[in-house]
Enzyme design. Structure first.
Site, PDB file in Angstrom:
ATOM      1  N   THR A 140       0.834  -1.211   0.000  1.00  0.00           N
ATOM      2  CA  THR A 140       0.000   0.000   0.000  1.00  0.00           C
ATOM      3  C   THR A 140       0.869   1.261   0.000  1.00  0.00           C
ATOM      4  OG1 THR A 140      -1.782  -1.111   1.126  1.00  0.00           O
ATOM      5  CG2 THR A 140      -1.589   1.230   1.570  1.00  0.00           C
ATOM      6  N   GLY A 145     -10.246  -3.256   2.980  1.00  0.00           N
ATOM      7  CA  GLY A 145      -9.276  -3.186   4.076  1.00  0.00           C
ATOM      8  C   GLY A 145      -9.393  -1.889   4.857  1.00  0.00           C
ATOM      9  N   ASP A 146      -8.335  -1.577   5.567  1.00  0.00           N
ATOM     10  CA  ASP A 146      -8.336  -0.410   6.456  1.00  0.00           C
ATOM     11  C   ASP A 146      -8.078   0.907   5.719  1.00  0.00           C
ATOM     12  OD1 ASP A 146      -5.726  -1.628   6.000  1.00  0.00           O
ATOM     13  OD2 ASP A 146      -4.953   0.023   7.201  1.00  0.00           O
ATOM     14  N   THR A 194      -0.178   0.910   6.903  1.00  0.00           N
ATOM     15  CA  THR A 194      -0.003  -0.176   5.935  1.00  0.00           C
ATOM     16  C   THR A 194       0.210  -1.459   6.722  1.00  0.00           C
ATOM     17  OG1 THR A 194       1.450  -1.181   4.305  1.00  0.00           O
ATOM     18  CG2 THR A 194       2.444   0.510   5.706  1.00  0.00           C
ATOM     19  N   GLY A 238      -4.982  -5.323   7.098  1.00  0.00           N
ATOM     20  CA  GLY A 238      -6.067  -4.362   7.287  1.00  0.00           C
ATOM     21  C   GLY A 238      -7.104  -4.744   8.321  1.00  0.00           C
TER      22      GLY A 238
HETATM   23  N1  ASP Z   1      -3.632  -2.358   4.643  1.00  0.00           N
HETATM   24  C1  ASP Z   1      -3.917  -2.853   3.330  1.00  0.00           C
HETATM   25  C2  ASP Z   1      -5.160  -3.679   3.360  1.00  0.00           C
HETATM   26  O1  ASP Z   1      -5.325  -4.462   4.261  1.00  0.00           O
HETATM   27  C3  ASP Z   1      -2.809  -3.663   2.773  1.00  0.00           C
HETATM   28  C4  ASP Z   1      -1.447  -3.021   2.842  1.00  0.00           C
HETATM   29  O2  ASP Z   1      -1.170  -2.203   3.691  1.00  0.00           O
HETATM   30  O3  ASP Z   1      -0.612  -3.353   1.996  1.00  0.00           O
HETATM   31  O4  ASP Z   1      -5.935  -3.569   2.430  1.00  0.00           O
END
Ligand code: ASP
Length: 336
Positions: A201, A231-232, A251, A254
């Site tokens: 991310t 995700g988050d 990141t 999530g």
């Molecule tokens: N946080 C992101 C998600 O869970 C993934 C990431 O940080 O790469 O969608």
């Protein structure tokens, strides 16, 4: 008197210069390109150089806005656009594949001093989801739009570039999907949820000459995700949050970032309890999230331009420009 005057003039101009230096508005910028298993052995020298160059370009783009007196919001958008357009990060071009072989993109922006925010989830044809998130904030009465509705809103905004979903494809991400499917066929978790898998991310937090903070985050989410999983990153307070004192882009895994309201928790510790930014970010990323079983990292910035970049994975792509102008990019845990 004749000899004193030049000395006086010198002293006065020195005082004026010092005052000017102190008055010079302080800007700062911090970016990430994802946390996860990024080990020296896994990254070729050529890939490493390319990733570092992309991070530098993103810093340059955001910093150019800040140096000409632009807003933190424009700065984080400029930085994230560079990373979305690079195929090396899991956002925009180069986003991971979902289980159905498509790309479903999430993004959010937030402006700290106004608490305005915009987010999109599961968009499939928007070349730069960060721009659509900003359009939601500025041109809709809502904060978060998802799926077909977000696409329909994008139809009303001619400035939002559209691409076929296959435009986001890259071979590296296709191989990741194939590996995830093989694991699934072998009875293991279909979404690679073991601790420390590679995420990717992107995000940015900036402090502008007006003392305002803004944040942006953009992602393709997790490889092989199903059922329109979100995700988050686009969830305000989880992967993205800013208030007048602090801004955070996360990141990581999530599901845990949502449950721990990571970005808001860091800023709340700073705002309500007076915690130092570094302490707040460290506590949430390195204690709260791992205690639940999750992992990842975050970038955080406060009104003084202090920067924190904690992570509990082997690496996190990151870059920073501090108020004194010092800058850097780093990948592994033993750098900075
Ligand atoms: N946080 C992101 C998600 O869970 C993934 C990431 O940080 O790469 O969608």
């Amino acid at each position: 008197m004749r000899r004193i005057r030049p000395v006086l003039v010198l002293l006065l101009s020195l005082a004026a210069m010092t005052a000017h230096a102190q008055d010079k508005p302080r800007t700062a910028l911090v970016i990430h390109g994802g946390a996860g298993v990024i080990e020296r052995s896994a990254l070729s020298a050529e890939d490493e150089r390319a990733v570092r160059a992309d991070l530098e370009r993103a810093l340059d783009a955001g910093n150019a806005v800040l140096q000409r007196g632009g807003t933190a919001l424009d700065a984080v958008q400029a930085a994230v656009l560079v990373l979305e357009d690079s195929p090396r990060f899991n956002a925009g071009k180069g986003a991971v594949f979902a289980a159905d072989g498509s790309h479903q993109l999430d993004a959010a922006v937030m402006e700290g001093h106004t608490l305005r925010a915009g987010a999109v989830a599961g968009v499939t044809t928007v070349r730069n989801p960060v721009l659509l998130a900003r359009a939601v904030m500025e041109h809709s009465p809502h904060v978060m739009l998802a799926g077909a509705g977000a696409e329909a809103f994008a139809d009303t905004r001619p400035e939002i570039a559209r691409v076929p979903n296959t435009w986001f494809d890259t071979e590296a991400r296709r191989r990741q999907l194939e590996r995830a499917r093989e694991r699934e066929r072998a009875g293991q978790a279909g979404i690679p949820t073991e601790r420390g898998v590679y995420f990717g991310t992107v995000g940015a937090v900036a402090l502008d000459v007006h003392g305002h903070i803004a944040v942006a985050t953009s992602t393709g989410g997790m490889t092989n995700k199903k059922w329109n999983r979100i995700g988050d990153s686009p969830v305000i307070g989880a992967g993205t949050y800013a208030n007048a004192q602090c801004g955070v882009s996360g990141t990581g895994w999530g599901e845990y970032y949502i449950r721990a309201a990571v970005a808001h928790d860091i800023c709340a510790r700073v705002a309500y309890r007076g915690d130092a930014l570094a302490e707040a970010a460290e506590e949430v990323v390195n204690r709260v999230v791992p205690a639940l079983g999750g992992d990842g990292g975050a970038i955080a910035l406060d009104r003084e331009g202090n920067i924190a970049m904690p992570f509990n994975t082997p690496g996190m792509y990151r870059g920073w420009i501090r108020p004194d102008g010092s800058r850097g990019v780093a990948i592994y845990a033993d750098e900075d």
